[in-house]
Design a protein around this motif. Structure first.
Motif, short mmCIF file in Angstrom:
data_model
loop_
_atom_site.label_atom_id
_atom_site.label_comp_id
_atom_site.label_asym_id
_atom_site.label_seq_id
_atom_site.Cartn_x
_atom_site.Cartn_y
_atom_site.Cartn_z
N ASP A 50 -30.05 8.81 24.10
CA ASP A 50 -29.81 7.78 23.60
C ASP A 50 -28.46 7.42 23.38
N LEU A 51 -27.49 8.30 22.59
CA LEU A 51 -26.02 8.29 22.50
C LEU A 51 -25.47 8.23 23.89
N ALA A 52 -25.93 9.19 24.72
CA ALA A 52 -25.37 9.25 25.97
C ALA A 52 -25.24 7.86 26.62
N ARG A 53 -26.51 7.36 26.81
CA ARG A 53 -26.78 5.99 27.47
C ARG A 53 -25.82 4.97 26.90
N GLY A 54 -25.78 4.88 25.50
CA GLY A 54 -24.86 3.97 24.78
C GLY A 54 -23.61 3.99 25.03
N LEU A 55 -22.94 5.37 24.90
CA LEU A 55 -21.63 5.69 25.53
C LEU A 55 -21.50 5.05 26.95
N GLY A 56 -22.48 5.36 27.78
CA GLY A 56 -22.28 4.92 29.38
C GLY A 56 -22.05 3.51 29.57
N LEU A 57 -22.94 2.72 28.59
CA LEU A 57 -22.72 1.29 28.63
C LEU A 57 -21.63 0.93 28.14
N THR A 117 -14.69 -0.95 29.99
CA THR A 117 -13.26 -0.42 29.62
C THR A 117 -13.34 1.11 29.52
N ASP A 118 -12.25 2.00 29.81
CA ASP A 118 -12.21 3.20 29.58
C ASP A 118 -11.94 3.58 28.23
N ASP A 119 -13.06 4.18 27.60
CA ASP A 119 -13.01 4.70 26.18
C ASP A 119 -13.03 5.98 26.20
N SER A 120 -12.59 6.86 27.11
CA SER A 120 -12.70 8.15 27.12
C SER A 120 -11.98 9.04 26.11
N ARG A 121 -10.99 8.41 25.58
CA ARG A 121 -10.38 9.13 24.32
C ARG A 121 -11.49 9.09 22.99
N ARG A 122 -11.98 7.94 22.80
CA ARG A 122 -12.90 7.76 21.59
C ARG A 122 -14.06 8.51 21.94
N ARG A 123 -14.67 8.44 23.29
CA ARG A 123 -15.83 9.19 23.43
C ARG A 123 -15.80 10.65 23.18
N SER A 124 -14.58 11.32 23.60
CA SER A 124 -14.33 12.82 23.36
C SER A 124 -14.63 13.05 21.97
N GLU A 125 -13.98 12.21 20.89
CA GLU A 125 -14.13 12.43 19.62
C GLU A 125 -15.53 12.41 19.14
N VAL A 126 -16.30 11.51 19.94
CA VAL A 126 -17.74 11.27 19.48
C VAL A 126 -18.39 12.64 19.75
N VAL A 127 -17.96 12.98 21.02
CA VAL A 127 -18.75 14.12 21.56
C VAL A 127 -18.91 15.29 20.73
N ARG A 128 -17.44 15.57 20.34
CA ARG A 128 -17.23 16.68 19.43
C ARG A 128 -17.87 16.55 18.15
#
Length: 153
Positions: free
Chosen positions: A114-121, A126-137
């Motif tokens: 569910d988190l992965a799908r939400g981050l995909g949406l 917009t490219d939120d890869s920096r924030r996303r990498s923090e969430v992943v960690r």
């Protein structure tokens, strides 16, 4: 195209099947490249989220959007989506190496998807890869420390 796909729904569902098969083949290849021990959970979560931020997810999202307002297309897409969800869950369980018979572990895997799908949406506009990498960690650390989730050594 109409010779092979008499209706729009036939074309869309065939496209979804093709995208799903391509993503599952990619996931199988990626499984062999996952690290063992420390770092595995983060690598698995990263790859799961990448599958929801990639072009196949974005293409499927277009079909889901169309299905939201088209009852005939929705009736065709829902069973596919249920199958895709089951396979994605099994793949995540296998890659994380957790005990899916444990209710807490089962819910954690589902929360990861569910988190992965939400981050995909969130990545659609917009490219939120920096924030996303923090969430992943942070999420991977939570999974590693969760009771009953055993990561393969």
């Amino acid at each position: 195209a109409q010779h092979h796909f008499p209706t729009r729904e036939d074309l869309f569902t065939a496209a979804l099947d093709m995208m799903f098969d391509a993503r599952m083949a990619e996931a199988q290849r990626e499984s062999t490249e996952l690290p063992t021990g420390a770092g595995r959970t983060e690598a698995v979560v990263t790859r799961l989220i990448e599958s929801y931020t990639g072009p196949l997810f974005k293409a499927a999202l277009q079909v889901w959007t169309a299905a939201a307002s088209d009852p005939e297309l929705r009736a065709r897409v829902l069973p596919l989506e249920e199958r895709f969800g089951r396979v994605a869950h099994r793949t995540a369980v296998q890659q994380l190496g957790c005990d899916d018979s444990d209710p807490a572990s089962h819910r954690l895997v589902q929360a990861t998807l569910d988190l992965a799908r939400g981050l995909g949406l969130a990545d659609v506009l917009t490219d939120d890869s920096r924030r996303r990498s923090e969430v992943v960690r942070q999420w991977a650390a939570q999974l590693d420390s969760a009771r009953n989730l055993t990561v393969k050594a």
